[in-house]
Design an enzyme around this catalytic site. Structure first.
Site, PDB file in Angstrom:
ATOM      1  N   ASP A   1       2.067 -21.173 -29.343  1.00  0.00           N
ATOM      2  CA  ASP A   1       2.960 -22.243 -29.787  1.00  0.00           C
ATOM      3  C   ASP A   1       2.918 -22.416 -31.299  1.00  0.00           C
ATOM      4  OD1 ASP A   1       3.139 -22.611 -27.013  1.00  0.00           O
ATOM      5  OD2 ASP A   1       1.673 -24.239 -27.027  1.00  0.00           O
TER       6      ASP A   1
ATOM      7  N   GLU B   1      11.825 -25.583 -22.694  1.00  0.00           N
ATOM      8  CA  GLU B   1      10.769 -26.207 -23.488  1.00  0.00           C
ATOM      9  C   GLU B   1      10.872 -25.769 -24.945  1.00  0.00           C
ATOM     10  OE1 GLU B   1       7.204 -24.846 -21.559  1.00  0.00           O
ATOM     11  OE2 GLU B   1       7.358 -22.826 -22.391  1.00  0.00           O
TER      12      GLU B   1
END
Length: 335
Positions: free
Chosen positions: A23, A219
């Site tokens: 991420d 997401e």
């Protein structure tokens, strides 16, 4: 980890960070880059949360330890997906925490931390609760041209109204202050394409053990304003699969409505390359050192699928929409 370079890099080869760095979010500030990565329930050697790296060229990175001082009593929780923005001299970090060793019946919630310096350490200052949501992750702060800040995030939807799939979708809300949501959320995008499937027949302890025939995932929202339109980029599907990738929707207003021009064919901006790159996604955008080229910074699995490593590749705006010139796995010029 590569050592610092004496001069600016002219080429790169993915991964630019050859260790676990999921991420990735990169902040450019005062001529330097700062990369923040998910640590889950782990801690960096200095006892903090979120791995922190620094670079002058997007290619050669040096470790700076951890970014966030974990709040007391949070040892059993996962910390996910930090993003940092600067507003009026203060750096604000948005992230989620929850779940972890406590179990699958504990959801995730958004939080914000602050620091006077980009490298931290950051201190948690507020929770950002989202009404009627047990699982809220991947906060992304976006400032519009009038100076107003908005927070995009991902949250679960358990219904199948209007033909959408149950699963994680994208939402936007105005920030009433940098540490408070206005509480007027608007849905940006929900799943309606087959490629975003996370898992079939998924049983969810978080929802009382209910089993969903198809559970989908959108997401990692990241918003860019380009040529008068707002593009909300996102990652879709199961991050473990080769279907995981980056797509987008677009709107004329930051609050929408957003138009989904995608299809069942798969992610259009960034997707796997069979035999070479698996699961590229959860990205951010950042400009090159000379300010001329827009790069996507994203993670992708190593060959053994034991690490999600940090990669970069240029983004181009075409007549068909935004497209990444990647994922690449050979030596590339740094544009």
């Amino acid at each position: 980890m590569r050592p610092p370079a004496a001069a600016a890099a002219r080429t790169y080869r993915n991964p630019v960070v050859a260790r676990n760095f999921p991420d990735p979010f990169v902040l450019r500030h005062a001529g330097h880059y700062y990369a923040f990565g998910t640590t889950g329930r782990g801690r960096t050697p200095d006892g903090r949360v979120f791995s922190l790296l620094a670079s002058d060229d997007l290619v050669n990175w040096r470790a700076l330890g951890g970014a966030l001082t974990p709040p007391a009593g949070s040892e059993e929780f996962d910390f996910w997906a930090p993003e940092v923005v600067l507003h009026q001299g203060t750096f604000y970090m948005y992230y989620s925490r929850g779940g972890g060793a406590i179990g699958a019946t504990v959801g995730h919630q958004l939080y914000v931390a602050t620091s006077p310096r980009p490298e931290g350490p950051y201190t948690e200052v507020a929770a950002l609760p989202v009404a009627d949501s047990k699982f809220t992750i991947d906060a992304h702060a976006f400032q519009d041209t009038d100076g107003q800040w908005y927070l995009f995030y991902a949250r679960d939807f358990t219904d199948s109204d209007d033909g959408y799939y149950p699963g994680t979708g994208l939402v936007v809300d105005r920030l009433a202050g940098m540490t408070q949501l206005a509480g007027q959320p608007r849905t940006v995008l929900r799943a309606r394409h087959a490629w975003t499937l996370f898992e079939a027949n998924r049983t969810m302890p978080l929802y009382g053990g209910r089993t969903f025939a198809q559970w989908h995932t959108l997401e990692g929202p990241f918003v860019r304003r380009h040529a008068g339109k707002y593009y909300c980029f996102f990652s879709g599907a199961n991050f473990l699969t080769d279907r995981y990738g980056v797509d987008y929707c677009a709107a004329d207003n930051v609050l929408g409505p957003y138009v989904d021009s995608g299809s069942d064919a798969g992610a259009r901006v960034l997707h796997s390359v069979p035999g070479h790159v698996r699961g590229p996604g959860h990205h951010c955008h950042v400009m090159s050192p000379d300010g001329r080229t827009e790069y996507l910074v994203y993670h992708a699995w190593n060959e053994a699928m034991t690490e999600r490593q940090m990669c970069i590749d240029p983004l181009v705006w075409t007549a068909q929409g935004p497209r990444c010139l990647g994922p690449t796995y050979t030596t590339q010029p740094l544009l």
